[in-house]
Scaffold this active site. Structure first.
Site, PDB file in Angstrom:
ATOM      1  N   ARG A 102       0.829  -1.163  -0.037  1.00 26.90           N
ATOM      2  CA  ARG A 102       0.247   0.106   0.085  1.00 26.90           C
ATOM      3  C   ARG A 102       0.865   1.183   0.014  1.00 26.90           C
ATOM      4  O   ARG A 102       1.667   1.437   0.874  1.00 26.90           O
ATOM      5  CB  ARG A 102      -0.895  -0.180   1.414  1.00 26.90           C
ATOM      6  CG  ARG A 102      -2.018   0.919   1.198  1.00 26.90           C
ATOM      7  CD  ARG A 102      -2.886   0.680   2.309  1.00 26.90           C
ATOM      8  NE  ARG A 102      -2.637   1.413   3.414  1.00 26.90           N
ATOM      9  CZ  ARG A 102      -3.162   1.716   4.678  1.00 26.90           C
ATOM     10  NH1 ARG A 102      -4.576   1.564   4.655  1.00 26.90           N
ATOM     11  NH2 ARG A 102      -2.559   2.150   5.693  1.00 26.90           N
ATOM     12  N   THR A 106      -0.813   7.569  -0.921  1.00 26.20           N
ATOM     13  CA  THR A 106      -2.134   7.621  -1.740  1.00 26.20           C
ATOM     14  C   THR A 106      -3.150   6.326  -1.457  1.00 26.20           C
ATOM     15  O   THR A 106      -4.053   6.262  -1.540  1.00 26.20           O
ATOM     16  CB  THR A 106      -1.994   7.093  -3.191  1.00 26.20           C
ATOM     17  OG1 THR A 106      -1.412   5.949  -3.281  1.00 26.20           O
ATOM     18  CG2 THR A 106      -1.094   8.302  -3.977  1.00 26.20           C
ATOM     19  N   ASP A 197       0.371  -1.456  12.848  1.00 26.81           N
ATOM     20  CA  ASP A 197       0.822  -2.230  11.453  1.00 26.81           C
ATOM     21  C   ASP A 197       1.115  -3.583  11.607  1.00 26.81           C
ATOM     22  O   ASP A 197       2.030  -4.020  12.214  1.00 26.81           O
ATOM     23  CB  ASP A 197       2.015  -1.421  11.012  1.00 26.81           C
ATOM     24  CG  ASP A 197       2.466  -1.766   9.448  1.00 26.81           C
ATOM     25  OD1 ASP A 197       2.515  -3.127   9.264  1.00 26.81           O
ATOM     26  OD2 ASP A 197       2.618  -0.853   8.767  1.00 26.81           O
ATOM     27  N   ASP A 200       4.380  -5.097  10.373  1.00 25.44           N
ATOM     28  CA  ASP A 200       5.587  -4.782  11.066  1.00 25.44           C
ATOM     29  C   ASP A 200       5.478  -5.550  12.630  1.00 25.44           C
ATOM     30  O   ASP A 200       6.695  -6.016  13.122  1.00 25.44           O
ATOM     31  CB  ASP A 200       5.639  -3.245  11.536  1.00 25.44           C
ATOM     32  CG  ASP A 200       6.142  -2.392  10.204  1.00 25.44           C
ATOM     33  OD1 ASP A 200       6.555  -3.034   9.412  1.00 25.44           O
ATOM     34  OD2 ASP A 200       5.706  -0.975  10.366  1.00 25.44           O
TER      35      ASP A 200
HETATM   36  C1  PRP Z   1      -1.255  -3.898   4.896  1.00 22.73           C
HETATM   37  C2  PRP Z   1      -2.420  -4.914   5.239  1.00 22.73           C
HETATM   38  C3  PRP Z   1      -3.347  -4.942   3.875  1.00 22.73           C
HETATM   39  C4  PRP Z   1      -3.291  -3.660   3.492  1.00 22.73           C
HETATM   40  C5  PRP Z   1      -4.644  -3.101   4.234  1.00 22.73           C
HETATM   41  O1  PRP Z   1      -0.497  -4.422   3.973  1.00 22.73           O
HETATM   42  O2  PRP Z   1      -1.696  -6.230   5.361  1.00 22.73           O
HETATM   43  O3  PRP Z   1      -2.754  -5.939   2.711  1.00 22.73           O
HETATM   44  O4  PRP Z   1      -2.250  -2.992   4.457  1.00 22.73           O
HETATM   45  O5  PRP Z   1      -4.997  -1.697   3.650  1.00 22.73           O
HETATM   46  P1  PRP Z   1      -6.023  -1.313   2.726  1.00 22.73           P
HETATM   47  O6  PRP Z   1      -7.117  -2.050   3.055  1.00 22.73           O
HETATM   48  O7  PRP Z   1      -6.146   0.128   2.792  1.00 22.73           O
HETATM   49  O8  PRP Z   1      -5.646  -1.631   1.378  1.00 22.73           O
HETATM   50  P2  PRP Z   1       0.638  -3.257   3.771  1.00 22.73           P
HETATM   51  O9  PRP Z   1       0.343  -2.640   2.256  1.00 22.73           O
HETATM   52  O10 PRP Z   1       0.983  -2.594   4.966  1.00 22.73           O
HETATM   53  O11 PRP Z   1       1.939  -4.457   3.577  1.00 22.73           O
HETATM   54  P3  PRP Z   1       2.641  -5.425   4.312  1.00 22.73           P
HETATM   55  O12 PRP Z   1       1.592  -6.441   4.557  1.00 22.73           O
HETATM   56  O13 PRP Z   1       3.832  -5.781   3.405  1.00 22.73           O
HETATM   57  O14 PRP Z   1       3.022  -4.828   5.550  1.00 22.73           O
HETATM   58  N1  URA Z   2      -2.380  -1.978   7.443  1.00 27.88           N
HETATM   59  C1  URA Z   2      -2.197  -2.343   8.709  1.00 27.88           C
HETATM   60  O1  URA Z   2      -1.368  -3.216   8.812  1.00 27.88           O
HETATM   61  N2  URA Z   2      -2.626  -1.731   9.586  1.00 27.88           N
HETATM   62  C2  URA Z   2      -3.801  -0.906   9.426  1.00 27.88           C
HETATM   63  O2  URA Z   2      -4.379  -0.450  10.685  1.00 27.88           O
HETATM   64  C3  URA Z   2      -4.073  -0.486   8.165  1.00 27.88           C
HETATM   65  C4  URA Z   2      -3.501  -1.067   7.243  1.00 27.88           C
END
Ligand code: PRP
Ligand code: URA
Length: 207
Positions: A102, A106, A197, A200
């Site tokens: 993500r 944006t 997160d 993380d």
């Molecule tokens: C997080 C989560 C989803 C997304 C949710 O992933 O695991 O995939 O954000 O957000 P949205 O509903 O607004 O699209 P992230 O992009 O942070 O990547 P990661 O899993 O590598 O930490």
């Molecule tokens: N991705 C995450 O890991 N946490 C949130 O709250 C939203 C997106």
């Protein structure tokens, strides 16, 4: 909203531990796996079955078999935390991978990895713990449908109402299973109160 909130006391007990800032990555990973078992049992509760019978040592016994194979697609990275639970429950599951990141400005997802198995003949469960804006889940389902999956369910740990609405409006046929629908999103599109997160916290990469 077309969402099933899994109210099972064990799901709610485990969710609170995940939310807790003091839960360190090793425990966070273990709890994610246990919670995913509970979520998956609910998401798979009404899978179609057919009758079958076997010989026991004492006679013939009638029972049920799942109609179709299971596919699961964890969304990288955070969805990987949910994968082991599904593999334990369905050892012959086919696993696909979808990498979505993500954009922090944006909030739109961009795709960096796709490796999907045959899904035409299967029930497909998409795993992503956080359904925030719903952009990632909607893009994932789009991609998985384009690859041929006729039957898809979304399994998330926590959802925001915005994410549920977005996924439901773009893919009304996809049932959503989660332990909670929280209050909403903050200015950075994080779920509130959420748990921070997820990726993380799962992988110990918190800044
Ligand atoms: C997080 C989560 C989803 C997304 C949710 O992933 O695991 O995939 O954000 O957000 P949205 O509903 O607004 O699209 P992230 O992009 O942070 O990547 P990661 O899993 O590598 O930490
Ligand atoms: N991705 C995450 O890991 N946490 C949130 O709250 C939203 C997106």
């Amino acid at each position: 909203m077309d969402v099933t909130v899994v109210e099972h006391p064990l799901a709610q007990h485990l969710l609170l531990a995940l939310r807790d800032t003091g839960t360190e990555p090793s425990r966070f990973r273990a709890i994610t796996k246990r919670l995913t078992v509970v979520l998956m049992l609910e998401a798979a509760r009404d899978l179609p079955t057919h009758s079958a019978s076997v010989d026991t040592p004492l006679g013939r016994a009638e029972g049920m078999l799942l109609d179709k194979p299971i596919v699961t697609v964890p969304i990288l990275r955070a969805g990987l935390g949910m994968l082991d639970a599904v593999v334990d429950l369905f050892p012959s599951v086919r696993v696909g991978y979808l990498g979505l990141r993500r954009d922090e400005a944006t909030f739109r997802p961009s795709e960096y990895y796709v490796n999907l198995p045959r899904m035409e003949d299967a029930y497909t469960f998409v795993l992503d713990p956080m359904l925030a804006t719903g952009g990632s889940a909607s893009a994932a389902v789009e991609q998985i449908k384009a690859a041929g999956a006729p039957w898809i369910r979304m399994v998330a740990v926590v959802a925001a109402p915005e994410g549920v609405e977005k996924l439901h409006s773009s893919h009304p046929d996809v049932g959503i299973y989660t332990a909670a629908v929280d209050d909403g999103l903050d200015a950075n599109a994080y779920i509130v109160p959420g748990l921070g997160d997820f990726g993380d916290r799962l992988f110990g990469t918190e800044p």
